[in-house]
Design an enzyme around this catalytic site. Structure first.
Site, PDB file in Angstrom:
ATOM      1  N   GLU A 189      35.073  28.630  38.110  1.00  0.00           N
ATOM      2  CA  GLU A 189      35.988  28.366  39.093  1.00  0.00           C
ATOM      3  C   GLU A 189      35.375  29.247  40.166  1.00  0.00           C
ATOM      4  O   GLU A 189      35.197  29.069  41.145  1.00  0.00           O
ATOM      5  CB  GLU A 189      37.382  29.243  38.588  1.00  0.00           C
ATOM      6  CG  GLU A 189      38.246  28.275  38.543  1.00  0.00           C
ATOM      7  CD  GLU A 189      38.514  27.270  39.120  1.00  0.00           C
ATOM      8  OE1 GLU A 189      38.764  27.279  40.474  1.00  0.00           O
ATOM      9  OE2 GLU A 189      39.219  25.931  38.926  1.00  0.00           O
ATOM     10  N   TYR A 232      43.175  32.960  44.366  1.00  0.00           N
ATOM     11  CA  TYR A 232      43.283  31.165  44.749  1.00  0.00           C
ATOM     12  C   TYR A 232      42.575  31.029  42.917  1.00  0.00           C
ATOM     13  O   TYR A 232      43.616  30.113  42.560  1.00  0.00           O
ATOM     14  CB  TYR A 232      42.359  30.120  45.554  1.00  0.00           C
ATOM     15  CG  TYR A 232      41.889  29.107  44.866  1.00  0.00           C
ATOM     16  CD1 TYR A 232      42.519  27.598  44.940  1.00  0.00           C
ATOM     17  CD2 TYR A 232      40.762  28.790  44.423  1.00  0.00           C
ATOM     18  CE1 TYR A 232      42.075  26.575  44.087  1.00  0.00           C
ATOM     19  CE2 TYR A 232      40.239  27.675  43.854  1.00  0.00           C
ATOM     20  CZ  TYR A 232      41.400  26.654  43.563  1.00  0.00           C
ATOM     21  OH  TYR A 232      40.820  25.915  42.806  1.00  0.00           O
ATOM     22  N   ASP A 288      43.874  24.805  47.166  1.00  0.00           N
ATOM     23  CA  ASP A 288      42.454  25.110  47.689  1.00  0.00           C
ATOM     24  C   ASP A 288      42.001  23.701  48.801  1.00  0.00           C
ATOM     25  O   ASP A 288      42.825  23.599  49.625  1.00  0.00           O
ATOM     26  CB  ASP A 288      41.129  24.494  46.635  1.00  0.00           C
ATOM     27  CG  ASP A 288      41.309  23.036  46.317  1.00  0.00           C
ATOM     28  OD1 ASP A 288      42.468  22.238  46.876  1.00  0.00           O
ATOM     29  OD2 ASP A 288      40.286  22.273  45.682  1.00  0.00           O
TER      30      ASP A 288
END
Length: 278
Positions: A5, A88, A106
């Site tokens: 990520e 996020y 996103d």
């Protein structure tokens, strides 16, 4: 998943994959990474760009070892407390790695929401509170279904509802799309790609390429003088050093790059030269 990520922030999968595989091969657990010097994380970050992310991953690994017995925590709140982890990333890891009900938003999800529900060609240029409220309202109450929803909407945006050439004919929800119903209005702004050539970012990247392969501190004059004008050259830096000099950067830009790397903790001075952090 925390590693992927962070690597995927502003970086496409095709560039991330080989670095991610190498990274996990070297450091399969947070404890393995935390035991290394932070400079090794920067070295093996390669050319993914935004190398401060490597320092943040190293700091997060150290925090995981110290606070969570070496195990990546599974809740949004605990993840958000890790160095370098934003809202996020915390939501995405909690949802996709641990199966929790979290609102993941996103760029791809924002674009699908904008077209499907508001009729806009593109979402606003920065994330708004209204977008977050909409995403939270749309998220299914069932935990398992919420995880699939996040993944499905993200994939829809990445593969079909793309920014420049959406494949509307293949879209499974095209009949409910507000943007199509409105006649596909043009976006209110033109997305601009980030400049690169000639920028300080490009010079910083070229300097980092030299430091990653250097076996010893690199003297300041190495960055300012052409290789042919030098009486010595640290072993292994010839190729990236030549690439740096081909940029023809002015001395002021080089100084800004070096000073910025020091300020960001991506380089340090040792024996009068520059090296990756120890």
């Amino acid at each position: 998943m925390l590693v992927s990520e962070i690597m995927l922030q502003q970086t496409p999968v095709v560039r991330v994959l080989p670095v991610w595989e190498d990274w996990l091969g070297r450091w399969p657990t947070p404890a393995h990474l935390a035991a290394e010097a932070s400079g090794e994380a920067v070295r093996h970050w390669g050319r993914l760009g935004y190398p401060r992310r490597a320092l943040r991953l190293h700091a997060a690994a150290a925090a995981i070892v110290e606070r969570h017995n070496g195990q990546v925590p599974g809740t949004y709140t605990e993840l958000l407390e890790l160095p370098g982890v934003g809202s996020y990333t915390a939501a995405a890891v909690a949802a996709f790695a641990f199966g929790r009900r979290e609102t993941v938003v996103d760029t791809n999800i924002r674009r699908v929401h904008a077209r499907l529900f508001t009729g806009a060609a593109l979402p606003s240029q920065s994330l708004t509170a209204a977008e977050m409220r909409l995403a939270a309202e749309l998220l299914p109450a069932d935990v398992e279904l919420s995880v699939r929803w996040n993944a499905s909407v993200m994939e829809l945006g990445a593969l079909l509802c793309t920014a420049r050439a959406p494949k509307c004919a293949q879209c499974p929800v095209r009949h409910a799309c507000s943007w199509l119903a409105a006649g596909e209005p043009a976006p209110s702004y033109t997305p601009k790609g980030q400049s690169w050539h000639g920028t300080d970012r490009q010079v910083r990247g070229a300097v980092m390429a030299v430091l990653r392969v250097a076996d010893a501190p690199v003297a300041p004059e190495m960055f300012h003088q052409k290789p042919a004008d030098l009486d010595f050259e640290p072993e292994g830096v010839g190729v990236p050093l030549a690439a740096l000099h081909r940029l023809n950067s002015g001395p002021e830009q080089l100084e800004r790059a070096l000073a910025g790397l020091l300020a960001d903790g991506l380089a340090e001075l040792h024996l009068g030269g520059f090296q990756l952090p120890a």
